[in-house]
Write a protein that holds these residues in place. Sequence first.
Motif, PDB file in Angstrom:
ATOM      1  N   THR A  74       5.753  -0.683   7.829  1.00  0.00           N
ATOM      2  CA  THR A  74       6.169  -2.008   7.061  1.00  0.00           C
ATOM      3  C   THR A  74       6.858  -2.961   7.947  1.00  0.00           C
ATOM      4  OG1 THR A  74       6.826  -0.873   4.948  1.00  0.00           O
ATOM      5  CG2 THR A  74       8.001  -2.840   5.448  1.00  0.00           C
ATOM      6  N   ALA A  75       6.249  -4.093   7.712  1.00  0.00           N
ATOM      7  CA  ALA A  75       6.514  -5.085   8.933  1.00  0.00           C
ATOM      8  C   ALA A  75       5.713  -6.338   8.765  1.00  0.00           C
ATOM      9  CB  ALA A  75       6.209  -4.717  10.309  1.00  0.00           C
ATOM     10  N   VAL A  76       6.018  -7.690   9.504  1.00  0.00           N
ATOM     11  CA  VAL A  76       5.369  -8.708   9.364  1.00  0.00           C
ATOM     12  C   VAL A  76       4.542  -8.502  10.637  1.00  0.00           C
ATOM     13  CG1 VAL A  76       5.341 -11.302   9.380  1.00  0.00           C
ATOM     14  CG2 VAL A  76       7.197 -10.186   8.273  1.00  0.00           C
ATOM     15  N   TYR A  77       2.985  -8.708  10.183  1.00  0.00           N
ATOM     16  CA  TYR A  77       2.127  -8.805  11.352  1.00  0.00           C
ATOM     17  C   TYR A  77       1.723  -9.859  11.582  1.00  0.00           C
ATOM     18  CZ  TYR A  77       2.009  -3.579  10.795  1.00  0.00           C
ATOM     19  OH  TYR A  77       2.538  -2.239  10.699  1.00  0.00           O
ATOM     20  N   TYR A  78       1.643 -10.138  12.997  1.00  0.00           N
ATOM     21  CA  TYR A  78       1.334 -11.411  13.630  1.00  0.00           C
ATOM     22  C   TYR A  78      -0.027 -11.220  14.656  1.00  0.00           C
ATOM     23  CZ  TYR A  78       5.918 -13.040  12.366  1.00  0.00           C
ATOM     24  OH  TYR A  78       7.241 -13.648  11.840  1.00  0.00           O
ATOM     25  N   CYS A  79      -0.756 -12.173  14.556  1.00  0.00           N
ATOM     26  CA  CYS A  79      -1.820 -12.257  15.507  1.00  0.00           C
ATOM     27  C   CYS A  79      -1.511 -13.261  16.701  1.00  0.00           C
ATOM     28  CB  CYS A  79      -3.124 -12.324  15.107  1.00  0.00           C
ATOM     29  SG  CYS A  79      -3.560 -13.823  14.265  1.00  0.00           S
ATOM     30  N   ALA A  80      -1.618 -13.115  17.788  1.00  0.00           N
ATOM     31  CA  ALA A  80      -1.485 -13.981  18.906  1.00  0.00           C
ATOM     32  C   ALA A  80      -2.565 -14.072  20.016  1.00  0.00           C
ATOM     33  CB  ALA A  80      -0.046 -13.655  19.601  1.00  0.00           C
ATOM     34  N   SER A 115      -3.747 -10.347  20.444  1.00  0.00           N
ATOM     35  CA  SER A 115      -2.935  -8.988  20.267  1.00  0.00           C
ATOM     36  C   SER A 115      -2.621  -9.382  18.769  1.00  0.00           C
ATOM     37  CB  SER A 115      -1.871  -9.251  20.973  1.00  0.00           C
ATOM     38  OG  SER A 115      -2.359  -8.999  22.444  1.00  0.00           O
ATOM     39  N   TRP A 116      -2.225  -8.312  18.174  1.00  0.00           N
ATOM     40  CA  TRP A 116      -1.344  -7.906  16.949  1.00  0.00           C
ATOM     41  C   TRP A 116      -0.062  -7.500  17.384  1.00  0.00           C
ATOM     42  CZ3 TRP A 116      -2.849  -9.695  12.357  1.00  0.00           C
ATOM     43  CH2 TRP A 116      -3.890  -9.905  11.955  1.00  0.00           C
ATOM     44  N   LEU A 117       0.851  -8.145  16.740  1.00  0.00           N
ATOM     45  CA  LEU A 117       2.220  -7.573  17.045  1.00  0.00           C
ATOM     46  C   LEU A 117       3.115  -7.345  15.669  1.00  0.00           C
ATOM     47  CD1 LEU A 117       1.841 -10.229  19.426  1.00  0.00           C
ATOM     48  CD2 LEU A 117       3.599  -8.859  20.223  1.00  0.00           C
ATOM     49  N   ARG A 118       3.841  -6.672  15.486  1.00  0.00           N
ATOM     50  CA  ARG A 118       4.732  -6.626  14.214  1.00  0.00           C
ATOM     51  C   ARG A 118       6.182  -6.741  14.396  1.00  0.00           C
ATOM     52  NH1 ARG A 118       3.449  -0.264  12.658  1.00  0.00           N
ATOM     53  NH2 ARG A 118       4.743   0.734  14.259  1.00  0.00           N
ATOM     54  N   GLN A 119       7.069  -7.067  13.458  1.00  0.00           N
ATOM     55  CA  GLN A 119       8.326  -7.328  13.296  1.00  0.00           C
ATOM     56  C   GLN A 119       8.774  -6.395  12.185  1.00  0.00           C
ATOM     57  OE1 GLN A 119      10.309 -10.808  14.435  1.00  0.00           O
ATOM     58  NE2 GLN A 119      12.050  -9.779  14.924  1.00  0.00           N
ATOM     59  N   ALA A 120       9.528  -5.482  12.150  1.00  0.00           N
ATOM     60  CA  ALA A 120      10.255  -4.861  10.983  1.00  0.00           C
ATOM     61  C   ALA A 120      11.587  -5.459  10.744  1.00  0.00           C
ATOM     62  CB  ALA A 120      10.117  -3.513  11.022  1.00  0.00           C
ATOM     63  N   PRO A 121      11.949  -5.294   9.385  1.00  0.00           N
ATOM     64  CA  PRO A 121      13.299  -5.834   9.037  1.00  0.00           C
ATOM     65  C   PRO A 121      14.310  -5.485   9.956  1.00  0.00           C
ATOM     66  CG  PRO A 121      11.830  -5.559   7.099  1.00  0.00           C
ATOM     67  CD  PRO A 121      11.135  -4.895   8.097  1.00  0.00           C
ATOM     68  N   GLY A 122      15.148  -6.246  10.815  1.00  0.00           N
ATOM     69  CA  GLY A 122      16.161  -6.017  11.538  1.00  0.00           C
ATOM     70  C   GLY A 122      15.842  -5.270  13.046  1.00  0.00           C
ATOM     71  N   VAL A 144       0.832  -1.124   0.047  1.00  0.00           N
ATOM     72  CA  VAL A 144       0.016   0.035  -0.050  1.00  0.00           C
ATOM     73  C   VAL A 144       0.853   1.217  -0.029  1.00  0.00           C
ATOM     74  CG1 VAL A 144      -0.261   0.130   2.627  1.00  0.00           C
ATOM     75  CG2 VAL A 144      -2.023   0.881   1.140  1.00  0.00           C
ATOM     76  N   GLN A 145       0.280   2.474  -0.568  1.00  0.00           N
ATOM     77  CA  GLN A 145       1.058   3.471  -0.544  1.00  0.00           C
ATOM     78  C   GLN A 145       0.884   4.308   0.703  1.00  0.00           C
ATOM     79  OE1 GLN A 145      -0.221   5.818  -4.073  1.00  0.00           O
ATOM     80  NE2 GLN A 145       1.554   4.922  -5.316  1.00  0.00           N
ATOM     81  N   VAL A 188       3.047  -6.891   5.500  1.00  0.00           N
ATOM     82  CA  VAL A 188       2.408  -5.291   5.040  1.00  0.00           C
ATOM     83  C   VAL A 188       3.731  -4.522   4.642  1.00  0.00           C
ATOM     84  CG1 VAL A 188       1.623  -3.223   6.019  1.00  0.00           C
ATOM     85  CG2 VAL A 188       0.752  -5.451   6.664  1.00  0.00           C
ATOM     86  N   THR A 189       3.522  -4.003   3.418  1.00  0.00           N
ATOM     87  CA  THR A 189       4.561  -3.205   2.711  1.00  0.00           C
ATOM     88  C   THR A 189       4.006  -1.721   2.615  1.00  0.00           C
ATOM     89  OG1 THR A 189       5.767  -5.047   2.024  1.00  0.00           O
ATOM     90  CG2 THR A 189       6.523  -2.902   1.173  1.00  0.00           C
ATOM     91  N   VAL A 190       4.421  -0.726   3.306  1.00  0.00           N
ATOM     92  CA  VAL A 190       4.208   0.634   2.657  1.00  0.00           C
ATOM     93  C   VAL A 190       5.059   1.361   1.959  1.00  0.00           C
ATOM     94  CG1 VAL A 190       2.952   2.716   3.817  1.00  0.00           C
ATOM     95  CG2 VAL A 190       2.826   0.543   4.802  1.00  0.00           C
ATOM     96  N   SER A 191       4.804   1.821   0.779  1.00  0.00           N
ATOM     97  CA  SER A 191       5.701   2.399  -0.061  1.00  0.00           C
ATOM     98  C   SER A 191       5.557   3.960   0.143  1.00  0.00           C
ATOM     99  CB  SER A 191       5.722   1.970  -1.533  1.00  0.00           C
ATOM    100  OG  SER A 191       4.307   2.526  -1.879  1.00  0.00           O
TER     101      SER A 191
END
Length: 118
Positions: A90-96, A34-41, A11-12, A114-117
């Motif tokens: 931008t990250a991988v979004y996980y539900c837990a 919950s929703w958690l997220r992990q961005a690269p690095g 998504v933009q 999810v990738t945001v440009s």
Amino acid sequence: VQLQASGGGLVQAGGSLRLSCAVSGRTQSIGFVSWLRQAPGKEREFAAVISWSAGGTSYGDSVKGRFAISRDNAKNTVYLQMNNLNPEDTAVYYCAARGKYSSGYDFWGQGTVVTVSS
């Protein structure tokens, strides 16, 4: 309990996405989702949580005011509506899911990207 996350995509900046987390199995044992997220690095980061029965919510500071978590108990699904997205989202979004008497996350979904440009 099994969780299946979906809805990620490209998504933009400034756009919106809605993630879904389908929950199955012994849902009566769930206390919170919950929703958690992990961005690269980066380390995994808390985004939002909802009480499975009462519906109370709480958000991480980085998403507060832009994201909204909700649930449809009839469909056993938890949603994360994400608005005004920016590249930092931008990250991988996980539900837990956490059991009613647990202090940590007992069950995890597989993650959705999810990738945001800009």
